[in-house]
Design a protein around this motif. Structure first.
Motif, short mmCIF file in Angstrom:
data_model
loop_
_atom_site.label_atom_id
_atom_site.label_comp_id
_atom_site.label_asym_id
_atom_site.label_seq_id
_atom_site.Cartn_x
_atom_site.Cartn_y
_atom_site.Cartn_z
N SER A 259 -13.65 14.47 1.10
CA SER A 259 -12.47 14.97 1.78
C SER A 259 -12.51 16.50 1.80
CB SER A 259 -11.20 14.48 1.10
OG SER A 259 -11.09 15.04 -0.19
N PRO B 271 -10.14 19.83 1.68
CA PRO B 271 -8.79 20.38 1.51
C PRO B 271 -8.53 21.48 2.54
CG PRO B 271 -10.20 20.90 -0.38
CD PRO B 271 -11.03 20.16 0.59
N SER C 99 -7.23 16.72 3.65
CA SER C 99 -5.99 16.72 2.87
C SER C 99 -5.27 18.04 3.13
CB SER C 99 -6.30 16.52 1.38
OG SER C 99 -7.07 17.59 0.91
#
Length: 128
Positions: free
Chosen positions: A93, A95, A123
Motif C-alpha cells: 500500500s 501512504p 491509504s
C-alpha cells in the motif's frame, strides 16, 4: 325609496382548515424527503506514527486551483497514474498525505478524495 343594503358582517377566518392544510404539507414533506447520506467518503485524520512503514509516504498539496504531487504540479485527471508510478511494490500500500492550503473549498477536497477512492492500495490521510 332606496332599499337598504344589508350590511355584511365580516366573518372570522376559521383556523381549522388552515391547520389541516399545514399538517398535510408537513406530512407530505416528511414522507417524500430522504434521510440517506449521498457519497460518503471515509476520511482519516493524521495521528501519531507507529514507526517506519513499508513505503515512504507521498505528499499531495491541494490548493485552490493547484495540485502538487511531491512538489511537482499535477492534474487531477492524471493523478491515479502518477501515484501508481510511485508504488515501490505492486502488492504494497502507498501512504498518501494530503495537505490543504487555506481557501480550499470542501467541494475541491471531495473531488480529490473521490479520485483517490477507487485506489484501494492508497491509504489517504488528510492533514490538519
Amino acid at each position: 325609496m332606496r332599499p337598504e343594503r344589508a350590511r355584511r358582517r365580516r366573518r372570522a377566518i376559521a383556523l381549522t382548515p388552515l391547520i389541516d392544510v399545514i399538517f398535510i404539507l408537513l406530512l407530505f414533506f416528511l414522507l417524500t424527503s430522504t434521510f440517506t447520506r449521498y457519497g460518503e467518503l471515509p476520511v482519516s485524520a493524521a495521528s501519531a506514527g507507529t514507526g517506519e512503514g513499508e513505503a515512504s509516504p507521498v505528499f499531495l498539496g491541494l490548493g485552490v486551483e493547484t495540485l502538487a504531487l511531491n512538489g511537482t504540479p499535477q492534474s487531477l485527471e492524471a493523478l491515479a497514474e502518477a501515484l501508481a508510478g510511485l508504488r515501490p511494490d505492486p502488492e504494497a500500500s502507498l501512504p498518501v498525505l494530503v495537505a490543504i492550503e487555506p481557501g480550499v473549498t470542501s467541494q475541491r477536497l471531495v473531488d480529490l478524495l473521490s479520485r483517490l477512492r477507487p485506489l484501494d492500495w492508497a491509504s489517504v490521510t488528510v492533514l490538519d
